[in-house]
Design a protein around this motif. Sequence first.
Motif, PDB file in Angstrom:
ATOM      1  N   GLY A 117       0.827  -1.198   0.000  1.00 44.70           N
ATOM      2  CA  GLY A 117       0.000   0.000   0.000  1.00 44.70           C
ATOM      3  C   GLY A 117       0.857   1.241   0.000  1.00 44.70           C
ATOM      4  O   GLY A 117       2.081   1.175   0.101  1.00 44.70           O
ATOM      5  N   GLY A 118       0.198   2.383  -0.132  1.00 42.74           N
ATOM      6  CA  GLY A 118       0.945   3.632  -0.115  1.00 42.74           C
ATOM      7  C   GLY A 118       0.228   4.720  -0.867  1.00 42.74           C
ATOM      8  O   GLY A 118      -1.007   4.710  -0.976  1.00 42.74           O
ATOM      9  N   PHE A 119       1.018   5.631  -1.426  1.00 45.71           N
ATOM     10  CA  PHE A 119       0.459   6.792  -2.111  1.00 45.71           C
ATOM     11  C   PHE A 119       1.151   7.002  -3.452  1.00 45.71           C
ATOM     12  O   PHE A 119       2.330   6.684  -3.621  1.00 45.71           O
ATOM     13  CB  PHE A 119       0.618   8.047  -1.248  1.00 45.71           C
ATOM     14  CG  PHE A 119      -0.149   7.992   0.047  1.00 45.71           C
ATOM     15  CD1 PHE A 119      -1.481   8.370   0.095  1.00 45.71           C
ATOM     16  CD2 PHE A 119       0.463   7.548   1.205  1.00 45.71           C
ATOM     17  CE1 PHE A 119      -2.200   8.313   1.278  1.00 45.71           C
ATOM     18  CE2 PHE A 119      -0.234   7.482   2.398  1.00 45.71           C
ATOM     19  CZ  PHE A 119      -1.571   7.862   2.441  1.00 45.71           C
ATOM     20  N   LEU A 120       0.383   7.545  -4.397  1.00 49.59           N
ATOM     21  CA  LEU A 120       0.885   7.865  -5.730  1.00 49.59           C
ATOM     22  C   LEU A 120       0.517   9.307  -6.037  1.00 49.59           C
ATOM     23  O   LEU A 120      -0.565   9.776  -5.667  1.00 49.59           O
ATOM     24  CB  LEU A 120       0.241   6.964  -6.786  1.00 49.59           C
ATOM     25  CG  LEU A 120       0.237   5.460  -6.531  1.00 49.59           C
ATOM     26  CD1 LEU A 120      -0.730   4.787  -7.500  1.00 49.59           C
ATOM     27  CD2 LEU A 120       1.631   4.898  -6.697  1.00 49.59           C
ATOM     28  N   TRP A 121       1.411  10.012  -6.715  1.00 51.45           N
ATOM     29  CA  TRP A 121       1.151  11.391  -7.122  1.00 51.45           C
ATOM     30  C   TRP A 121       1.285  11.481  -8.634  1.00 51.45           C
ATOM     31  O   TRP A 121       2.363  11.253  -9.180  1.00 51.45           O
ATOM     32  CB  TRP A 121       2.147  12.338  -6.467  1.00 51.45           C
ATOM     33  CG  TRP A 121       1.979  12.534  -4.999  1.00 51.45           C
ATOM     34  CD1 TRP A 121       1.374  13.606  -4.374  1.00 51.45           C
ATOM     35  CD2 TRP A 121       2.450  11.677  -3.937  1.00 51.45           C
ATOM     36  NE1 TRP A 121       1.439  13.456  -3.007  1.00 51.45           N
ATOM     37  CE2 TRP A 121       2.087  12.287  -2.699  1.00 51.45           C
ATOM     38  CE3 TRP A 121       3.142  10.457  -3.907  1.00 51.45           C
ATOM     39  CZ2 TRP A 121       2.404  11.712  -1.477  1.00 51.45           C
ATOM     40  CZ3 TRP A 121       3.442   9.883  -2.682  1.00 51.45           C
ATOM     41  CH2 TRP A 121       3.078  10.513  -1.488  1.00 51.45           C
ATOM     42  N   ASP A 176       5.171   6.370  -3.050  1.00 50.06           N
ATOM     43  CA  ASP A 176       5.625   6.014  -1.704  1.00 50.06           C
ATOM     44  C   ASP A 176       4.939   4.703  -1.335  1.00 50.06           C
ATOM     45  O   ASP A 176       3.729   4.670  -1.118  1.00 50.06           O
ATOM     46  CB  ASP A 176       5.259   7.127  -0.726  1.00 50.06           C
ATOM     47  CG  ASP A 176       5.890   6.931   0.644  1.00 50.06           C
ATOM     48  OD1 ASP A 176       6.681   5.982   0.807  1.00 50.06           O
ATOM     49  OD2 ASP A 176       5.603   7.721   1.557  1.00 50.06           O
ATOM     50  N   VAL A 177       5.713   3.612  -1.278  1.00 49.54           N
ATOM     51  CA  VAL A 177       5.142   2.273  -1.184  1.00 49.54           C
ATOM     52  C   VAL A 177       5.647   1.541   0.054  1.00 49.54           C
ATOM     53  O   VAL A 177       6.849   1.510   0.324  1.00 49.54           O
ATOM     54  CB  VAL A 177       5.500   1.443  -2.438  1.00 49.54           C
ATOM     55  CG1 VAL A 177       4.906   0.041  -2.336  1.00 49.54           C
ATOM     56  CG2 VAL A 177       5.007   2.130  -3.696  1.00 49.54           C
ATOM     57  N   LEU A 178       4.730   0.955   0.799  1.00 50.11           N
ATOM     58  CA  LEU A 178       5.050   0.057   1.903  1.00 50.11           C
ATOM     59  C   LEU A 178       4.695  -1.352   1.462  1.00 50.11           C
ATOM     60  O   LEU A 178       3.560  -1.596   1.019  1.00 50.11           O
ATOM     61  CB  LEU A 178       4.254   0.427   3.155  1.00 50.11           C
ATOM     62  CG  LEU A 178       4.627   1.744   3.828  1.00 50.11           C
ATOM     63  CD1 LEU A 178       3.591   2.106   4.892  1.00 50.11           C
ATOM     64  CD2 LEU A 178       6.008   1.657   4.452  1.00 50.11           C
ATOM     65  N   SER A 179       5.650  -2.288   1.570  1.00 51.86           N
ATOM     66  CA  SER A 179       5.427  -3.648   1.099  1.00 51.86           C
ATOM     67  C   SER A 179       5.812  -4.668   2.151  1.00 51.86           C
ATOM     68  O   SER A 179       6.701  -4.424   2.970  1.00 51.86           O
ATOM     69  CB  SER A 179       6.252  -3.911  -0.175  1.00 51.86           C
ATOM     70  OG  SER A 179       5.915  -3.011  -1.204  1.00 51.86           O
ATOM     71  N   LYS A 180       5.150  -5.813   2.098  1.00 47.90           N
ATOM     72  CA  LYS A 180       5.471  -6.922   2.989  1.00 47.90           C
ATOM     73  C   LYS A 180       5.625  -8.166   2.150  1.00 47.90           C
ATOM     74  O   LYS A 180       4.730  -8.546   1.397  1.00 47.90           O
ATOM     75  CB  LYS A 180       4.360  -7.116   4.033  1.00 47.90           C
ATOM     76  CG  LYS A 180       4.625  -8.259   5.009  1.00 47.90           C
ATOM     77  CD  LYS A 180       3.586  -8.287   6.110  1.00 47.90           C
ATOM     78  CE  LYS A 180       2.205  -8.569   5.569  1.00 47.90           C
ATOM     79  NZ  LYS A 180       1.202  -8.742   6.654  1.00 47.90           N
TER      80      LYS A 180
END
Length: 200
Positions: free
Chosen positions: A137-141, A152-156
């Motif tokens: 998840g995260g954000f895209l501009w 800006d990506v958070l991954s598991k």
Amino acid sequence: MFTRLLARLLVLSWVLMYSAAEAASPPMLTVEYSAHRRIESEQGVVEGSIAAAPGMERSEMRTGSMFSVMIMRNDRKVGYMVMPTQRMYMEVDLAQAAQRSGTLTQDQVELEAVGSETVSGLPTTKYKFVTKDRSTGGFLWYSAEGIPVKMDVLSKYGSEKSRTTVTLHDVRIGEQDRTTFDVPEGFARMPSGGLFGMKR
């Protein structure tokens, strides 16, 4: 490590743009451009460049003495990892890469616009995304022209968690040389070597 990371990010970007966007948000790219790209993660910072046109993208980066190029041809659903020093390349099946890396089909991602921000001097719309299994998840501009100015990506991945930020700087809109998006003539094709989605 950074080559694999960049490949994952490019596949993620491809799936979001060409799958999720059909149902929801970021605009398709309508212009050609080049820019400086900065990738920040727990492993450090990698500087590079990008050139793009609708359906095509070329990313270059240098890590230590290694110089590599990733060419994405969404019009062909294929990508190329190019090693200029070795005059060799590997071919990436984008659909297989998306599946094997655990990323995103249209029905696996939730995406919504959450506001507007200026990033690197460009007005953008900010989007929030998350996979339904909550692994990424995260954000895209994105600019109105469809330029992915920041991600800006958070991954598991299993027990591992990572955060990666990709930002474009010095974005220059203008026509790009079409040979930029092809493997140079005379380069030898390598067999698959551990990077997901490689064709033999």
